[in-house]
Design a protein around this motif. Structure first.
Motif, PDB file in Angstrom:
ATOM      1  N   MET A  77       0.773  -1.278   0.091  1.00 38.14           N
ATOM      2  CA  MET A  77      -0.197  -0.171  -0.002  1.00 38.14           C
ATOM      3  C   MET A  77       0.805   1.394  -0.170  1.00 38.14           C
ATOM      4  O   MET A  77       0.703   2.312  -0.731  1.00 38.14           O
ATOM      5  CB  MET A  77      -0.955   0.029   1.168  1.00 38.14           C
ATOM      6  N   TRP A  80       0.501   4.118  -2.483  1.00 34.64           N
ATOM      7  CA  TRP A  80       0.165   5.375  -2.068  1.00 34.64           C
ATOM      8  C   TRP A  80       1.315   6.723  -2.578  1.00 34.64           C
ATOM      9  O   TRP A  80       0.690   7.489  -2.748  1.00 34.64           O
ATOM     10  CB  TRP A  80      -0.017   5.410  -0.562  1.00 34.64           C
ATOM     11  N   LEU A 140      -7.794  -1.616  -2.724  1.00 34.59           N
ATOM     12  CA  LEU A 140      -7.140  -1.076  -4.063  1.00 34.59           C
ATOM     13  C   LEU A 140      -8.415  -1.229  -5.160  1.00 34.59           C
ATOM     14  O   LEU A 140      -9.334  -2.099  -4.874  1.00 34.59           O
ATOM     15  CB  LEU A 140      -6.209  -1.905  -4.354  1.00 34.59           C
ATOM     16  N   PRO A 195      -4.649   2.798  -5.349  1.00 36.22           N
ATOM     17  CA  PRO A 195      -5.613   2.844  -3.923  1.00 36.22           C
ATOM     18  C   PRO A 195      -6.929   3.367  -4.104  1.00 36.22           C
ATOM     19  O   PRO A 195      -7.213   4.466  -4.825  1.00 36.22           O
ATOM     20  CB  PRO A 195      -4.801   4.103  -3.232  1.00 36.22           C
TER      21      PRO A 195
END
Lengths: 118, 118
Positions: free
Chosen positions: B12, B16, B54, B67
DNA sequence: GGGTAGTACTACGTCCCGTAGAGAGGTGAG
DNA sequence: CTCACCTCTCTACGGGACGTAGTACTACCC
């Protein structure tokens, strides 16, 4: 800090709500609705103290358990921990401020003002 | 909301940090240090989209992942979730306000002031 | 001294997560 | 055309946390 499971949290809730340290049996009686074996309660209490959420002191043969920290402190710590996860603390804080409802924004504002005055 | 595991969070973090949606292979190349099998990355990406962290869109045969929400939104949500855990939100909020450092208290104050003005 | 309460230790099932292999189906190089 | 390769989906396994509880031992009350 490690998180808490479902039963662990129920038990912490009981102990947080109570002012006095409780024995396993007493805690067990207060969870009546789940009909748990006494040993189950004891195991969980034991794990919780191992994890540092509870402290225990002897009372005859039995142990009496009580929270190592208040629930508020725990919650605040969880919040700070979440905050530590981001690279951009300011953005997250801003977002958080926008997300709390009006009344709570008021509380926050007041707490911050008091801080400032000290 | 479910939490994230170690690897899940690393992935993540990569997504991100990136502005564009990435394929599994691209993500895999950016985790180089861990030397994971490509399928491992794919599995985790799949689980993350199943969990709603996601979204993915087709790009030829491959999927491109991005994301579903910003990291700040995620962090803010975690904080709110922690806050929901307590019976006494005001006390927890106050405690939290006291715990943030000076600079951050400033940020919070500013965000709250802006709220007020709207 | 037998029932009762309390402890410590051990155990088992489940779920999550890190990790990855197997198999299927498309794609480009020769 | 065929083969090597990429990517996907599906399945799986091992470890750790947690809910749940049994067993075995000890100490106390009547």
């Amino acid at each position: 800090m490690k998180g808490l499971g479902e039963l662990e949290r129920s038990i912490m809730d009981i102990l947080w709500a109570e002012n006095a340290p409780l024995t396993a049996r007493e805690v067990g009686r207060m969870i009546e609705d789940r009909d748990l074996a006494p040993t189950t309660v004891m195991t969980v209490l034991d794990r919780l103290s191992r994890k540092g959420f509870l402290t225990r002191t002897r009372d005859g043969r039995a142990w009496r358990y009580q929270p190592a920290a208040s629930r508020d402190a725990y919650v605040a710590e969880l919040m700070l921990e979440a905050l530590d996860m981001t690279g951009d603390r300011d953005a997250a804080l801003t977002r958080f401020a926008q997300a709390v409802s009006g009344t709570e924004a008021e509380i926050l504002r007041k707490a911050l003002t008091e801080l400032e005055e000290e």
